[in-house]
Design an enzyme around this catalytic site. Structure first.
Site, mmCIF file in Angstrom:
data_model
loop_
_atom_site.group_PDB
_atom_site.id
_atom_site.type_symbol
_atom_site.label_atom_id
_atom_site.label_comp_id
_atom_site.label_asym_id
_atom_site.label_seq_id
_atom_site.Cartn_x
_atom_site.Cartn_y
_atom_site.Cartn_z
ATOM 1 N N ASN A 1 0.818 -1.221 0.000
ATOM 2 C CA ASN A 1 0.000 0.000 0.000
ATOM 3 C C ASN A 1 0.850 1.269 0.000
ATOM 4 O OD1 ASN A 1 0.987 0.089 2.615
ATOM 5 N ND2 ASN A 1 -1.004 -0.135 3.607
ATOM 6 N N HIS B 1 3.417 1.970 2.096
ATOM 7 C CA HIS B 1 3.957 2.431 3.373
ATOM 8 C C HIS B 1 5.469 2.266 3.427
ATOM 9 C CE1 HIS B 1 3.409 -1.872 4.895
ATOM 10 N NE2 HIS B 1 4.634 -1.603 5.265
ATOM 11 N N GLU C 1 1.584 4.216 7.528
ATOM 12 C CA GLU C 1 0.522 3.755 6.651
ATOM 13 C C GLU C 1 -0.056 4.917 5.833
ATOM 14 O OE1 GLU C 1 0.087 0.712 6.278
ATOM 15 O OE2 GLU C 1 0.186 -0.429 8.136
#
Length: 232
Positions: free
Chosen positions: A130, A132, A137
């Site tokens: 994603n 990160h 995050e």
């Protein structure tokens, strides 16, 4: 942006190149290395263990550590680093956040103060599916410093292979913030595997957004990206 992209078809060659970059840093006088954990780093640490490189005069600072897992736990990042690097290649001093500190928020502040007292010559990074970096995050402020963070379901799922069940994967971690990472003089990002394509494409496009934390590296003056992904 000064982003140097190197695409390697052979993964062994890619990790040999990463080893060369560590060697070059040492020859140029580097004394402090930011280190990372995870499966992506295992082949690199194997090469460093089997090399003639000497880190005995160097310091290391790790990106992160799970909250609630003691150092001796088989899946702690402390144990990971001992097993994969430090036992064979000792450093003068090594620093990893204490995930079982009585006050983990105070521990995060202490670790950030430590980072500010050092100059990281090269920071090693992987990247999550994603986007990160560290455990920062999507949605994390680019101004963030070391803190206690909640791990997303996708990140916990990705790490579940190291535990018996996903329920055993910690829900929090102490991680260097994005601003903390950006203070390094040089950043070495290793991205291996098709699942990293979306994140790396976003980085290369220069679409800087907190929704994809890795894109913050576009604003860093010295980033080297090693990948096995052919970019069209």
């Amino acid at each position: 942006m000064t982003l140097n992209l190197e695409v390697w078809e052979d993964k062994d060659d890619l990790y040999s190149r990463a080893e060369e970059l560590f060697s070059a840093q040492l020859k140029n006088g580097a004394t402090t290395f930011g280190l990372a954990t995870g499966g992506t780093m295992i082949p690199l640490y194997e090469k460093l263990r089997n090399s003639s490189l000497d880190f005995s005069h160097c310091k290391s600072v790790n990106l992160d550590e799970y909250v609630g897992i003691p150092q001796g736990h088989p899946e702690s990042y402390y144990t990971f680093m001992q097993n994969h690097l430090f036992e064979s290649k000792p450093f003068k001093a090594t620093y990893i956040p204490d995930g079982v500190a009585e006050d983990v928020h105070a521990e995060a502040l202490r670790y950030e103060d430590l980072l500010k007292s050092l100059t990281v010559d090269m920071q090693l990074l992987g990247v999550g599916v994603n986007g990160h970096i560290g455990f920062n995050e999507p949605g994390t402020s680019f101004h963030s410093e070391t803190d206690v963070v909640e791990l997303t379901v996708s990140t916990r799922s990705a790490n579940a292979r190291f535990f018996d069940t996903i329920n055993e994967v910690p829900k929090q971690a102490i991680t260097m913030g994005i601003a903390s990472i950006m203070r390094a003089k040089c950043i070495l990002l290793i991205a291996v595997g098709e699942e990293k394509r979306t994140a790396i494409k976003a980085l290369l496009r220069g679409d800087i957004t907190e929704d994809i934390p890795v894109t913050r590296l576009c604003n860093h003056p010295n980033v080297i990206v090693l990948t096995d992904l052919k970019m069209n």
